[in-house]
Scaffold this active site. Structure first.
Site, PDB file in Angstrom:
ATOM      1  N   GLY A 283      -5.753  -6.996   0.710  1.00 28.22           N
ATOM      2  CA  GLY A 283      -6.246  -6.053   1.707  1.00 28.22           C
ATOM      3  C   GLY A 283      -5.398  -4.795   1.702  1.00 28.22           C
ATOM      4  O   GLY A 283      -4.866  -4.388   0.667  1.00 28.22           O
ATOM      5  N   GLU A 284      -5.279  -4.136   2.854  1.00 25.56           N
ATOM      6  CA  GLU A 284      -4.472  -2.927   3.036  1.00 25.56           C
ATOM      7  C   GLU A 284      -5.033  -1.717   2.284  1.00 25.56           C
ATOM      8  O   GLU A 284      -4.411  -0.660   2.270  1.00 25.56           O
ATOM      9  CB  GLU A 284      -3.016  -3.137   2.574  1.00 25.56           C
ATOM     10  CG  GLU A 284      -2.280  -4.257   3.248  1.00 25.56           C
ATOM     11  CD  GLU A 284      -0.859  -4.432   2.722  1.00 25.56           C
ATOM     12  OE1 GLU A 284      -0.412  -3.585   1.886  1.00 25.56           O
ATOM     13  OE2 GLU A 284      -0.180  -5.383   3.125  1.00 25.56           O
ATOM     14  N   GLY A 285      -6.176  -1.846   1.602  1.00 25.10           N
ATOM     15  CA  GLY A 285      -6.639  -0.780   0.737  1.00 25.10           C
ATOM     16  C   GLY A 285      -5.980  -0.796  -0.623  1.00 25.10           C
ATOM     17  O   GLY A 285      -6.110   0.153  -1.404  1.00 25.10           O
TER      18      GLY A 285
ATOM     19  N   GLU B 126      -7.611  -2.227   5.480  1.00 21.27           N
ATOM     20  CA  GLU B 126      -7.562  -2.876   6.784  1.00 21.27           C
ATOM     21  C   GLU B 126      -6.355  -3.796   6.880  1.00 21.27           C
ATOM     22  O   GLU B 126      -5.815  -4.252   5.877  1.00 21.27           O
ATOM     23  CB  GLU B 126      -8.851  -3.666   7.060  1.00 21.27           C
ATOM     24  CG  GLU B 126      -9.414  -4.461   5.896  1.00 21.27           C
ATOM     25  CD  GLU B 126      -8.531  -5.552   5.360  1.00 21.27           C
ATOM     26  OE1 GLU B 126      -7.882  -6.248   6.179  1.00 21.27           O
ATOM     27  OE2 GLU B 126      -8.482  -5.735   4.135  1.00 21.27           O
TER      28      GLU B 126
ATOM     29  N   ILE C 102       0.824  -1.210   0.000  1.00 27.46           N
ATOM     30  CA  ILE C 102       0.000   0.000   0.000  1.00 27.46           C
ATOM     31  C   ILE C 102       0.858   1.259   0.000  1.00 27.46           C
ATOM     32  O   ILE C 102       0.451   2.296  -0.553  1.00 27.46           O
ATOM     33  CB  ILE C 102      -0.991  -0.006   1.195  1.00 27.46           C
ATOM     34  CG1 ILE C 102      -2.026   1.123   1.039  1.00 27.46           C
ATOM     35  CG2 ILE C 102      -0.256   0.088   2.514  1.00 27.46           C
ATOM     36  CD1 ILE C 102      -2.826   1.096  -0.232  1.00 27.46           C
TER      37      ILE C 102
END
Length: 336
Positions: free
Chosen positions: A303-305, A161, A103
């Site tokens: 994930g992680e955006g 997240e 990210i």
């Protein structure tokens, strides 16, 4: 704290601005004058109108884009639902801080600010097979923490997240809100083997049974089966609606986190676009249930955006075309 009771939160979820229809209509009119066949840019034209509606201006901008990643730990990992130990959450938050995660690279490439918000990582939520994940006070605190992260002067926000085991509460929330067999909502997350997948399904089924009395209320579902980072994403998405900030949703966990808002209000996610459909089992099904069309399908499940941040580049391209293309009259091209 913005929300002192579930009823206060519920009221905020039902009192949602509708956006600026005139700004969106102005974008549609301008699109029809540009040097292209009408509608030929497909969803890029839709994106420009969506930005205008929720920013409240017929020439939207992307001067300030932010990615906010919330991190939380989960008591349900005691049921053997993840391939990684819970301490990885803390370690990954440190990796974010040092710029070493995916990210970080995506945010830099997209021209976006990155904030990482850890939420009581030393205090995991309750194991929802045994007790509620969060009591009312914990849930409201997490929702409020998320709500407070969204500033009014943002032009676009992405949420992400980090939380070992969090595809388990995400699948539990999806099953609770939309029904169907638990297996259909449950994937391998961080890569559990067949035995781990069976434990994961069993844990979700146990949680749904234990909290059956709460399943009629989307907020109780989020508190009983969710996690602090999911609750914070819910709160942040609600704040974005109240503050006129369009939202790009990330993958399965992020989408499950905001699904209760859609169950509380039919237009609860009108200000949000789905950035991508992930490879995690259940995400495509959840997007269909929410009537959200993803912009990207790249087989990601990080994930992680990360998927949301990638989609910022598409949004920027849509806006550049809207703002900078010549009209037929300006270009002296016949047919306009």
């Amino acid at each position: 704290m913005p929300f002192k009771s579930l009823e206060e939160l519920r009221s905020a979820c039902l009192d949602l601005p509708a956006g600026n229809e005139a700004a969106q209509a102005a974008v549609a009119r301008r699109q029809d004058t540009l040097t292209k066949p009408q509608g030929s840019l497909g969803r890029l034209e839709e994106i420009a109108g969506w930005l205008a509606r929720w920013q409240g201006q017929d020439m939207p901008k992307l001067e300030r884009v932010k990615v906010i990643v919330f991190a939380g730990n989960h008591g349900v990992t005691a049921q053997g639902v993840s391939a990684f130990p819970a301490e990885v959450t803390v370690q990954m938050v440190a990796n974010f801080a040092h710029g070493g995660a995916a990210i970080n690279q995506f945010a830099r490439a997209a021209g976006a600010e990155l904030d990482v918000i850890p939420l009581d990582l030393d205090r995991p939520t309750g194991d929802f097979t045994q007790e509620p994940a969060m009591d009312e006070a914990d849930f409201l605190a997490a929702v409020s923490a998320g709500y407070d992260t969204v500033e009014e002067n943002l032009d676009l926000v992405c949420f992400g997240e980090m939380g070992i085991g969090n595809t388990t509460p995400a699948a539990a929330i999806a099953a609770a809100l939309f029904g169907g067999e638990v297996q259909g909502w449950t994937g391998r997350g961080t890569g559990v083997d067949d035995a781990g997948l069976k434990r994961k399904v069993a844990a979700i089924e146990a949680g749904l049974k234990r909290h059956s009395a709460a399943l009629a209320d989307p907020l109780q579902v989020a508190a009983s089966l969710g996690g602090r980072e999911l609750a914070a994403i819910f709160g942040a998405t609600l704040a974005a609606r109240h503050r006129g900030v369009p939202v790009l949703l990330d993958g399965f966990v992020c989408t499950a986190a905001v699904a209760p808002l859609a169950r509380l209000h039919a237009q609860g996610l009108a200000h949000a676009f789905s950035a991508h459909v992930s490879a995690e089992a259940g995400h495509r099904r959840l997007l269909e249930a929410l009537e959200l069309k993803p912009l990207l399908d790249l087989g990601m499940r990080l994930g992680e955006g990360s998927g949301a941040c990638l989609a910022v580049n598409i949004v920027r391209s849509a806006l550049e075309c809207h703002a900078r293309m010549a009209s037929f009259a300006e270009a002296g091209v016949s047919g306009g």
